[in-house]
Design a protein around this motif. Structure first.
Motif, PDB file in Angstrom:
ATOM      1  N   LYS A  83     -18.730 -12.353  17.985  1.00 32.55           N
ATOM      2  CA  LYS A  83     -19.605 -12.914  16.949  1.00 32.55           C
ATOM      3  C   LYS A  83     -20.841 -12.039  16.758  1.00 32.55           C
ATOM      4  O   LYS A  83     -21.267 -11.793  15.632  1.00 32.55           O
ATOM      5  CB  LYS A  83     -20.018 -14.336  17.325  1.00 32.55           C
ATOM      6  CG  LYS A  83     -20.857 -15.006  16.257  1.00 32.55           C
ATOM      7  CD  LYS A  83     -21.175 -16.440  16.632  1.00 32.55           C
ATOM      8  CE  LYS A  83     -21.990 -17.087  15.524  1.00 32.55           C
ATOM      9  NZ  LYS A  83     -22.301 -18.476  15.823  1.00 32.55           N
ATOM     10  N   GLN A 143     -21.026  -8.848  17.275  1.00 27.68           N
ATOM     11  CA  GLN A 143     -20.603  -7.641  16.567  1.00 27.68           C
ATOM     12  C   GLN A 143     -20.438  -7.911  15.077  1.00 27.68           C
ATOM     13  O   GLN A 143     -20.826  -7.080  14.246  1.00 27.68           O
ATOM     14  CB  GLN A 143     -19.306  -7.101  17.164  1.00 27.68           C
ATOM     15  CG  GLN A 143     -19.501  -6.493  18.534  1.00 27.68           C
ATOM     16  CD  GLN A 143     -18.194  -6.075  19.186  1.00 27.68           C
ATOM     17  OE1 GLN A 143     -17.144  -6.627  18.914  1.00 27.68           O
ATOM     18  NE2 GLN A 143     -18.291  -5.104  20.083  1.00 27.68           N
ATOM     19  N   CYS A 144     -19.885  -9.066  14.733  1.00 22.82           N
ATOM     20  CA  CYS A 144     -19.713  -9.426  13.320  1.00 22.82           C
ATOM     21  C   CYS A 144     -21.066  -9.583  12.630  1.00 22.82           C
ATOM     22  O   CYS A 144     -21.256  -9.105  11.509  1.00 22.82           O
ATOM     23  CB  CYS A 144     -18.926 -10.726  13.185  1.00 22.82           C
ATOM     24  SG  CYS A 144     -17.214 -10.583  13.672  1.00 22.82           S
ATOM     25  N   TYR A 146     -22.602  -7.543   9.502  1.00 26.88           N
ATOM     26  CA  TYR A 146     -23.041  -8.257   8.303  1.00 26.88           C
ATOM     27  C   TYR A 146     -24.503  -7.967   7.979  1.00 26.88           C
ATOM     28  O   TYR A 146     -24.882  -7.856   6.816  1.00 26.88           O
ATOM     29  CB  TYR A 146     -22.834  -9.765   8.495  1.00 26.88           C
ATOM     30  CG  TYR A 146     -23.295 -10.585   7.330  1.00 26.88           C
ATOM     31  CD1 TYR A 146     -22.578 -10.604   6.139  1.00 26.88           C
ATOM     32  CD2 TYR A 146     -24.452 -11.349   7.407  1.00 26.88           C
ATOM     33  CE1 TYR A 146     -22.998 -11.362   5.060  1.00 26.88           C
ATOM     34  CE2 TYR A 146     -24.886 -12.101   6.332  1.00 26.88           C
ATOM     35  CZ  TYR A 146     -24.154 -12.111   5.154  1.00 26.88           C
ATOM     36  OH  TYR A 146     -24.585 -12.851   4.092  1.00 26.88           O
TER      37      TYR A 146
END
Length: 170
Positions: free
Chosen positions: A109, A111-112, A116
């Motif tokens: 999460k 890394q996401c 983003y």
């Protein structure tokens, strides 16, 4: 994939980060009129360290790199609130880690959200958020679960030093 070797000239403030021990007050005083180019060579060393698979995770290296990154991000104009967003995610993961729970999903999460968050810099590949992501993303990928505490210490130090160097809220 081919890599191009880029020669970076030594910045005029690089000497501040070569002292042992690093004098953070002297760094703060010299950052008032600094530009990112003044110590970009040191920032690129931190990026290279983050990408290394067999990186040194001793406290001296972690804190030296945190000081360099924090100073660089301050000069680039990164807001403290942007840094705190990542620290909040790491706080949650660290709480799970301390309770011996699985944190793989939390690392993914993070890394996401890092990926983003680069939208804020748009096409500016050298913007403040992209400069942060260039270090944190490979660090998260190579550090893994067993060394998450080291990542957490690094991120805490970056936030603390960024604020000490004069990083501001919006």
């Amino acid at each position: 994939m081919t890599y191009q070797v880029v020669r970076v000239r030594k910045g005029k403030l690089s000497w501040l980060f070569e002292e042992d021990p690093i004098d953070i007050v002297k760094i703060r005083n010299n950052l008032r009129n600094a530009r990112p180019e003044d110590f970009e060579d040191k920032y690129l060393e931190v990026v290279a360290w983050a990408k290394k698979k067999d990186k040194s995770l001793d406290h001296d290296q972690i804190f030296r790199n945190a000081i360099i990154l924090a100073a660089y991000l301050k000069v680039k104009g990164l807001n403290t609130s942007q840094l705190r967003k990542f620290l909040e995610l790491a706080n949650r993961a660290n709480l799970k880690f301390r309770n011996k729970l699985d944190i793989k999903a939390d690392i993914l999460k993070m890394q996401c959200i890092l990926a983003y968050s680069t939208r804020n810099d748009g096409k500016d590949l050298h913007g403040p958020i992209n400069s942060l992501v260039a270090v944190l993303s490979p660090l998260l990928q190579t550090i893994g679960e067993k060394n998450f505490e080291k990542f957490y210490e690094f991120l805490q130090a970056v936030v603390a030093y960024h604020r000490f160097f004069g990083g501001r809220e919006r």
